[in-house]
Design an enzyme around this catalytic site. Structure first.
Site, PDB file in Angstrom:
ATOM      1  N   GLY A 126      -3.102  66.278  42.665  1.00 50.86           N
ATOM      2  CA  GLY A 126      -4.225  65.862  41.835  1.00 50.86           C
ATOM      3  C   GLY A 126      -5.182  64.924  42.536  1.00 50.86           C
ATOM      4  O   GLY A 126      -5.983  64.247  41.892  1.00 50.86           O
ATOM      5  N   LEU A 127      -5.144  64.904  43.890  1.00 52.98           N
ATOM      6  CA  LEU A 127      -6.007  64.020  44.671  1.00 52.98           C
ATOM      7  C   LEU A 127      -7.038  64.803  45.483  1.00 52.98           C
ATOM      8  O   LEU A 127      -7.586  64.310  46.458  1.00 52.98           O
ATOM      9  CB  LEU A 127      -5.154  63.147  45.596  1.00 52.98           C
ATOM     10  CG  LEU A 127      -4.106  62.276  44.893  1.00 52.98           C
ATOM     11  CD1 LEU A 127      -3.317  61.454  45.908  1.00 52.98           C
ATOM     12  CD2 LEU A 127      -4.756  61.365  43.853  1.00 52.98           C
ATOM     13  N   ASP A 173     -15.024  67.193  42.813  1.00 48.92           N
ATOM     14  CA  ASP A 173     -14.314  66.914  44.058  1.00 48.92           C
ATOM     15  C   ASP A 173     -15.206  67.045  45.279  1.00 48.92           C
ATOM     16  O   ASP A 173     -15.162  66.223  46.202  1.00 48.92           O
ATOM     17  CB  ASP A 173     -13.114  67.848  44.188  1.00 48.92           C
ATOM     18  CG  ASP A 173     -12.087  67.625  43.096  1.00 48.92           C
ATOM     19  OD1 ASP A 173     -12.202  66.614  42.381  1.00 48.92           O
ATOM     20  OD2 ASP A 173     -11.186  68.464  42.957  1.00 48.92           O
TER      21      ASP A 173
END
Length: 399
Positions: A126-127, A173
């Site tokens: 989730g990064l 992102d």
């Protein structure tokens, strides 16, 4: 991986080639604003000190050769083309193909490259490790072709390009990877893409911790992620068919800007039910939380920001149903260890939480997570706790 180790890895993979550029693309931790960017609603992430690194050696043909420092990702090779066939779901080469299609179609790249990839970002956490990989590879191919795209435009195009892997994701992102500023949190808006940089309070620390559950958006969790987006689209269509919203704006953002979150939630309660109501309710409440969290950040309201984190986690758990037992337990362990607030970060279905703590309490929080979470179950072998440092955006350096 040190620069020497990176160069040694490149030399082992491509003995006859010599790298000309090094690319760094950071991961990110999203502080608040989850599962809303694909509905063009604002988000509040910051770049991490962890990143994907690529060494680049331009070639004289259209071949792209890939090698990775991680043995689990084997070597791959393909030729540049405006349209590429995807490899099987979950194959890491699909991220390179997503990047390659973009630089060929939109920027005219013709020259391939030998690319050696290394990353200190944990995968499926989730990064944004996958998006950092796409950004890094796209910039690497741009470097090989002497291209220098404008960061905001490039981020928007990369967001669409990454859907090649099969995940209908938003644009957060790529935007943070390309436009972050060291020491700052970014508020990102969409359509058009805009980035506001806000100084991170000096005495705040955002601590990231892994639940021990991997969530691969290229395969497995992808279907759950795409289903949530489809749920949002269905809820919006149902809302717009109601008599109260005839002639109203046709998007979540338009509706929220016109009616406000509270009024729109009231309308939704009258016209939706079940899963559709829950998904729409998360969009409305998270929009309001991002706005409040931004105000708390600017004002230095530590307790207020923490409360928004907790409320976000509850909404993601109950209304959006993207949490899991491990994430819930880890967030609770963070609160019990001194965090003023904690929530899952990223797509969910596993991965990480982010917790807010005073700088003086960061080590106590780390110790508490080890005692209350990692030492009590199978997650111990996956222990990952990071005091996040708001980092800079992607960089391309000539060697």
């Amino acid at each position: 991986m040190t620069p020497d180790e990176l160069h040694d890895g490149f030399a082992r993979a491509f003995a006859a080639a010599r790298p000309t550029h090094r690319v760094r693309a950071p991961g990110r931790v999203n502080l608040i604003g989850e599962h809303v960017d694909y509905n063009e609603l604002p988000v509040l992430p910051m770049a991490l000190q962890l990143a994907v690194h690529v060494l680049v050696a331009p070639r004289d043909d259209a071949t792209v050769r890939l090698a990775n420092a991680q043995p689990r990702y084997g070597p791959r090779e393909f030729a540049l083309a405006p349209t590429l066939e995807p490899s099987p779901a979950g194959d890491w080469v699909n991220y390179a193909k997503a990047a390659a299609q973009l630089v060929v179609r939109d920027y005219g790249a013709t020259r391939g490259a030998d690319l050696f990839v290394a990353s200190d970002l944990p995968p499926a956490a989730g990064l944004a490790s996958s998006s950092a990989l796409v950004v890094a590879l796209a910039l690497a191919l741009c470097a090989a072709n002497a291209l220098a795209p404008q960061p905001l435009e490039f981020a928007a195009r990369l967001a669409a390009a990454e859907r090649f892997v099969g995940t209908n994701s938003g644009g957060m992102d790529q935007a943070i990877a390309l436009n972050a500023r060291a020491g700052h949190v970014c508020r990102i808006e969409f359509a058009p893409l805009r980035v506001e940089t806000l100084p991170a309070p000096a005495n705040w620390r955002f601590v990231v911790a892994h639940s021990g559950v991997e969530a691969h958006k290229a395969a497995g969790a992808r279907e759950h992620y795409n289903a949530r987006r489809a749920d949002c689209e269905s809820a919006l269509a149902q809302l717009l068919s109601s008599a109260e919203l005839r002639g109203a704006p046709r998007s979540y953002r338009g509706l929220l800007e016109h009616f406000g979150a509270e009024r729109l939630a009231w309308i939704a309660e009258r016209n939706l039910s079940g899963r559709s109501l829950a998904r729409a309710r998360h969009q409305f409440s998270e929009f309001a939380r991002v706005a409040r969290a931004r105000r708390c950040l600017v004002a230095g309201d530590f307790e207020g920001f923490g409360a928004e984190l907790d409320a976000s986690h509850a909404s993601l758990r109950d209304d959006f149903e993207v949490s899991c037992a491990q994430l819930d337990a880890l967030a609770e362990a963070a609160r019990a260890s001194g965090a003023v607030g904690a929530r899952l970060t990223g797509a969910g279905f596993g991965g990480c939480i982010v917790a807010l703590v005073q700088a003086s309490d960061a080590e106590r929080l780390k110790s508490g997570l080890r005692e209350r979470f990692y030492a009590r179950g199978p997650s111990r072998e996956h222990e990952f706790v990071l005091v996040a440092e708001p980092g800079a955006g992607a960089q391309v350096s000539a060697l």
